[in-house]
Design a protein around this motif. Structure first.
Motif, short mmCIF file in Angstrom:
data_model
loop_
_atom_site.label_atom_id
_atom_site.label_comp_id
_atom_site.label_asym_id
_atom_site.label_seq_id
_atom_site.Cartn_x
_atom_site.Cartn_y
_atom_site.Cartn_z
N PRO A 111 0.81 -1.22 0.00
CA PRO A 111 0.00 0.00 0.00
C PRO A 111 0.85 1.27 0.00
O PRO A 111 2.03 1.26 0.36
CB PRO A 111 -0.83 -0.12 1.28
N LEU A 112 0.22 2.35 -0.37
CA LEU A 112 0.91 3.64 -0.46
C LEU A 112 1.57 4.02 0.86
O LEU A 112 2.72 4.48 0.87
CB LEU A 112 -0.09 4.73 -0.88
N HIS A 113 0.88 3.81 1.97
CA HIS A 113 1.47 4.21 3.25
C HIS A 113 2.75 3.42 3.55
O HIS A 113 3.68 3.95 4.15
CB HIS A 113 0.47 4.11 4.41
N TYR A 114 2.84 2.19 3.12
CA TYR A 114 4.05 1.39 3.32
C TYR A 114 5.22 2.00 2.54
O TYR A 114 6.34 2.07 3.05
CB TYR A 114 3.76 -0.05 2.86
N TRP A 115 4.93 2.44 1.33
CA TRP A 115 5.96 3.09 0.52
C TRP A 115 6.39 4.41 1.17
O TRP A 115 7.58 4.70 1.26
CB TRP A 115 5.45 3.35 -0.90
N MET A 116 5.42 5.21 1.59
CA MET A 116 5.71 6.55 2.11
C MET A 116 6.38 6.52 3.49
O MET A 116 7.22 7.37 3.78
CB MET A 116 4.42 7.38 2.19
N GLU A 117 6.01 5.55 4.30
CA GLU A 117 6.52 5.51 5.67
C GLU A 117 7.76 4.64 5.81
O GLU A 117 8.58 4.90 6.71
CB GLU A 117 5.43 5.00 6.61
N LEU A 118 7.90 3.62 4.97
CA LEU A 118 9.01 2.68 5.15
C LEU A 118 9.96 2.60 3.95
O LEU A 118 11.15 2.86 4.09
CB LEU A 118 8.45 1.28 5.45
N LEU A 119 9.45 2.19 2.81
CA LEU A 119 10.33 1.89 1.68
C LEU A 119 11.12 3.10 1.18
O LEU A 119 12.35 3.04 1.05
CB LEU A 119 9.53 1.28 0.53
N LEU A 120 10.44 4.20 0.88
CA LEU A 120 11.12 5.36 0.32
C LEU A 120 12.08 6.01 1.32
O LEU A 120 13.24 6.27 0.97
CB LEU A 120 10.10 6.37 -0.23
N PRO A 121 11.65 6.25 2.56
CA PRO A 121 12.60 6.84 3.52
C PRO A 121 13.80 5.93 3.81
O PRO A 121 14.92 6.41 3.99
CB PRO A 121 11.77 7.05 4.79
N ALA A 122 13.57 4.62 3.83
CA ALA A 122 14.69 3.69 4.09
C ALA A 122 15.72 3.76 2.98
O ALA A 122 16.93 3.78 3.24
CB ALA A 122 14.17 2.27 4.26
N ALA A 123 15.26 3.80 1.74
CA ALA A 123 16.20 3.89 0.61
C ALA A 123 16.93 5.23 0.63
O ALA A 123 18.14 5.29 0.38
CB ALA A 123 15.46 3.70 -0.71
N ALA A 124 16.21 6.29 0.94
CA ALA A 124 16.82 7.62 0.96
C ALA A 124 17.85 7.77 2.08
O ALA A 124 18.80 8.53 1.94
CB ALA A 124 15.73 8.68 1.11
N ALA A 125 17.67 7.06 3.17
CA ALA A 125 18.58 7.18 4.31
C ALA A 125 19.93 6.52 4.06
O ALA A 125 20.89 6.82 4.76
CB ALA A 125 17.93 6.57 5.55
#
Length: 186
Positions: A114-128
């Motif tokens: 879901p979108l919230h999984y991408w916004m809260e976990l996947l994208l920030p984790a990759a960016a970090a």
């Protein structure tokens, strides 16, 4: 991600207010509260935080493919946007790997998250992450995404997702969904 990317594609392709409100209403009706909140956040232009630059995405794409830099630059000159250029080219450029899983998560399942999984976990984790670890994490996110989904993921990473949908249309869809007057929601 699939559902939000499909909504983005519909909104981007439609110029009529009725069609856009109907698309928004259908998305919100079928969404969890978390996804609806994130969709509102993004659709109303509140997401503007850049997690990764377009230049970095370009670098990650070039390092993960056999595409010569000059050819990427020519494609970019036609498209005018790194996120979209990558979305159009990646599936043809990405090396085919024998093992469809990495770290116990199948890439195909990431699009279904879901979108919230991408916004809260996947994208920030990759960016970090930094360097090669970040590049591999981003390429991992790209695998298994359709070009439309890849475009949305890249736009969310760069903070450049702009949808031609006015706040009034979003409010109209929410009013229909909730049964409240539009004035109460503004």
């Amino acid at each position: 991600m699939r559902r939000f990317a499909a909504l983005y594609s519909c909104l981007d392709a439609s110029s009529g207010s009725r069609a856009r409100v109907a698309d928004l209403l259908a998305y919100f009706e079928a969404s969890t509260p978390q996804d609806a909140a994130w969709a509102l956040h993004v659709l109303l232009g509140k997401q503007g935080k850049r997690l990764i630059t377009g230049r970095r995405l370009r670098q990650i794409c070039l390092e993960g493919s056999l595409l010569p830099e000059w050819l990427f630059d020519d494609c970019y000159a036609q498209v005018g946007d790194s996120a979209e250029t990558i979305a159009l080219l990646w599936r043809q450029l990405a090396p085919k790997e024998g093992d469809p899983s990495e770290n116990g998560v199948r890439e195909e399942t990431l699009a279904a998250k879901p979108l919230h999984y991408w916004m809260e976990l996947l994208l920030p984790a990759a960016a970090a992450l930094e360097g090669d670890a970040q590049a591999e994490a981003v390429r991992h996110l790209w695998r298994g995404l359709s070009p439309a989904q890849l475009l949305v993921a890249n736009k969310l990473l760069t903070g450049g997702l702009r949808v031609g949908v006015a706040q009034g249309l979003v409010v109209r869809a929410l009013a229909r969904l909730s049964g409240l007057e539009e004035a109460q929601l503004q």
